[in-house]
Write a protein that holds these residues in place. Structure first.
Motif, PDB file in Angstrom:
ATOM      1  N   UNK A   1      10.378  -9.667 -11.095  1.00 16.19           N
ATOM      2  CA  UNK A   1       9.896  -8.666 -10.142  1.00 16.19           C
ATOM      3  C   UNK A   1       9.614  -7.332 -10.816  1.00 16.19           C
ATOM      4  N   UNK A   2      10.438  -6.947 -11.777  1.00 14.14           N
ATOM      5  CA  UNK A   2      10.177  -5.712 -12.527  1.00 14.14           C
ATOM      6  C   UNK A   2       8.855  -5.809 -13.295  1.00 14.14           C
ATOM      7  N   UNK A   3       8.635  -6.944 -13.938  1.00 12.07           N
ATOM      8  CA  UNK A   3       7.386  -7.135 -14.693  1.00 12.07           C
ATOM      9  C   UNK A   3       6.190  -7.098 -13.751  1.00 12.07           C
ATOM     10  N   UNK A   4       6.297  -7.788 -12.619  1.00 10.55           N
ATOM     11  CA  UNK A   4       5.208  -7.785 -11.638  1.00 10.55           C
ATOM     12  C   UNK A   4       4.908  -6.373 -11.135  1.00 10.55           C
ATOM     13  N   UNK A   5       5.939  -5.633 -10.777  1.00  9.49           N
ATOM     14  CA  UNK A   5       5.745  -4.275 -10.288  1.00  9.49           C
ATOM     15  C   UNK A   5       5.105  -3.378 -11.332  1.00  9.49           C
ATOM     16  N   UNK A   6       5.573  -3.477 -12.565  1.00  8.79           N
ATOM     17  CA  UNK A   6       4.990  -2.679 -13.639  1.00  8.79           C
ATOM     18  C   UNK A   6       3.541  -3.040 -13.908  1.00  8.79           C
ATOM     19  N   UNK A   7       3.255  -4.322 -13.919  1.00 10.36           N
ATOM     20  CA  UNK A   7       1.877  -4.762 -14.164  1.00 10.36           C
ATOM     21  C   UNK A   7       0.934  -4.215 -13.095  1.00 10.36           C
TER      22      UNK A   7
ATOM     23  N   UNK B   1      14.621 -12.217 -21.441  1.00  9.94           N
ATOM     24  CA  UNK B   1      14.997 -12.835 -22.717  1.00  9.94           C
ATOM     25  C   UNK B   1      16.515 -12.882 -22.864  1.00  9.94           C
ATOM     26  N   UNK B   2      17.179 -11.754 -22.622  1.00 14.31           N
ATOM     27  CA  UNK B   2      18.631 -11.699 -22.787  1.00 14.31           C
ATOM     28  C   UNK B   2      19.320 -12.667 -21.825  1.00 14.31           C
ATOM     29  N   UNK B   3      18.908 -12.661 -20.560  1.00 12.32           N
ATOM     30  CA  UNK B   3      19.538 -13.557 -19.580  1.00 12.32           C
ATOM     31  C   UNK B   3      19.273 -15.024 -19.907  1.00 12.32           C
ATOM     32  N   UNK B   4      18.112 -15.330 -20.476  1.00 16.31           N
ATOM     33  CA  UNK B   4      17.847 -16.730 -20.825  1.00 16.31           C
ATOM     34  C   UNK B   4      18.664 -17.157 -22.035  1.00 16.31           C
TER      35      UNK B   4
ATOM     36  N   UNK C   1      12.162  -5.489 -17.761  1.00 18.77           N
ATOM     37  CA  UNK C   1      12.088  -6.843 -17.210  1.00 18.77           C
ATOM     38  C   UNK C   1      11.964  -7.903 -18.290  1.00 18.77           C
ATOM     39  N   UNK C   2      11.102  -7.655 -19.283  1.00 19.76           N
ATOM     40  CA  UNK C   2      10.915  -8.637 -20.358  1.00 19.76           C
ATOM     41  C   UNK C   2      12.182  -8.796 -21.193  1.00 19.76           C
ATOM     42  N   UNK C   3      12.813  -7.683 -21.547  1.00 20.78           N
ATOM     43  CA  UNK C   3      14.057  -7.760 -22.333  1.00 20.78           C
ATOM     44  C   UNK C   3      15.147  -8.457 -21.527  1.00 20.78           C
TER      45      UNK C   3
END
Length: 167
Positions: free
Chosen positions: A104-110, A154-157, A149-151
């Motif tokens: 959601x953070x990535x979507x909002x930023x995009x 990655x960290x959560x995965x 969001x991207x970091x």
């Protein structure tokens, strides 16, 4: 017997909407309060400045000197990536916040930056931070949302919850 679909994480789109609103509000403030090419306004001297700039390219002004085609390229790219992330979000269980929040953070930023590209053919940037004595490229709230969001994704995965092994 009726089979009910499992609730998906599309309810997390509130976070994307909040990021879009915050991004647009802060860009509006920057446009009203700052002048381009002015001396930066020190918020925390040596660490954080407000500096109004415009970017017709992507991150780190990539392709900013192109003839204008990059505007539509980046709009289409953001829409395509966002559609993919939207499908991913729709297939994510509602309770999986470790996936839903970063997406959601990535979507909002995009979409925050897409609004700028569609409206003004350039992205408004105004946050300047320093790494020691070196200035980091000027950015905005949308860029921050995409990066965080991207970091986080990655960290959560990498360090997410491990499912217990079944005997």
């Amino acid at each position: 017997m009726t089979v009910r679909p499992k609730p998906n994480a599309l309810s997390w789109l509130w976070l994307a909407a909040a990021m879009i609103a915050l991004d647009q509000l802060t860009k509006w403030w920057a446009l009203m309060a700052l002048q381009p090419a002015e001396t930066p306004h020190a918020v925390i001297p040596g660490i954080l400045n407000w500096t109004l700039t415009f970017n017709t390219g992507a991150a780190f002004s990539f392709l900013a000197d192109s003839a204008g085609w990059q505007r539509w390229f980046f709009v289409l790219l953001a829409v395509a990536v966002s559609a993919t992330l939207g499908v991913w979000l729709s297939r994510t269980p509602r309770g999986d916040w470790r996936t839903a929040a970063p997406l959601s953070l990535i979507l909002g930023g995009a979409f925050g930056n897409v609004i700028d590209r569609l409206h003004a053919a350039k992205v408004t940037d105004f946050i300047q931070v320093f790494l020691g004595s070196y200035p980091f490229p000027v950015f905005n709230v949308a860029d921050s949302a995409i990066s965080v969001g991207a970091v986080a994704l990655i960290v959560f995965s990498m360090f997410g919850q491990q499912k217990p092994a079944t005997p």
